[in-house]
Design an enzyme around this catalytic site. Sequence first.
Site, PDB file in Angstrom:
ATOM      1  N   HIS A   1     -37.753 -12.769   5.645  1.00  0.00           N
ATOM      2  CA  HIS A   1     -37.328 -12.338   4.312  1.00  0.00           C
ATOM      3  C   HIS A   1     -38.458 -12.514   3.304  1.00  0.00           C
ATOM      4  O   HIS A   1     -39.189 -13.501   3.354  1.00  0.00           O
ATOM      5  CB  HIS A   1     -36.097 -13.135   3.869  1.00  0.00           C
ATOM      6  CG  HIS A   1     -34.890 -12.786   4.667  1.00  0.00           C
ATOM      7  ND1 HIS A   1     -34.710 -13.221   5.956  1.00  0.00           N
ATOM      8  CD2 HIS A   1     -33.835 -12.018   4.362  1.00  0.00           C
ATOM      9  CE1 HIS A   1     -33.579 -12.738   6.415  1.00  0.00           C
ATOM     10  NE2 HIS A   1     -33.027 -11.998   5.468  1.00  0.00           N
ATOM     11  N   PRO A   2     -38.587 -11.570   2.379  1.00  0.00           N
ATOM     12  CA  PRO A   2     -39.667 -11.666   1.397  1.00  0.00           C
ATOM     13  C   PRO A   2     -39.359 -12.705   0.324  1.00  0.00           C
ATOM     14  O   PRO A   2     -38.195 -12.976   0.028  1.00  0.00           O
ATOM     15  CB  PRO A   2     -39.695 -10.270   0.770  1.00  0.00           C
ATOM     16  CG  PRO A   2     -38.269  -9.820   0.857  1.00  0.00           C
ATOM     17  CD  PRO A   2     -37.753 -10.382   2.172  1.00  0.00           C
TER      18      PRO A   2
END
Length: 180
Positions: free
Chosen positions: A71-72
């Site tokens: 996930h960013p």
Amino acid sequence: MTTTLTLDHVNRLDRAGFVAALGRSFEHSPWVAEAAWAARPFPSVDALHEALMAVVRRASRAVQIEFLRAHPELAGKEAQAGTMTSESVAEQASAGLNALTGAELRELQALNAEYRQRHGFPFIIAARRHGKAQILQTLRRRTANADTEAELQEALAQIAAITRLRVEEVITPDAMEVQP
């Protein structure tokens, strides 16, 4: 996610079609949808989403951490480079994270780095359910939390909220239950 399907249609998809339809619901992790496919047919969107989340919950801790790392960061390097998924771009923009002041961006980046260093994965929050001030406040509080296991569980709970919204974008709201 622009194509919407009925739950009945989703239940009839072969594995590849199911993964194509729902794999993007989980950030860079189509393996979640691939593993959940075998649990078909789903009587409801709730059951479908629960089957998807069960795959994540059953994964080993090491796999869960790698899953979280996919996930960013909020307004992080992926956002700056323009390499986030379209889903993440829209979600972060809905919270105002694409319109941060210089001071807000610096604070968010510093907190992101501190959080990742402390816990080993990025801070995750269902951005569509929060504004930037609330996100910063929550990030400050959660960065101070020394309990990584609690943060891992909270990150998974946030992913459940994020992915529920994403699944609802794939399945048409007027046909969310299996028709007789």
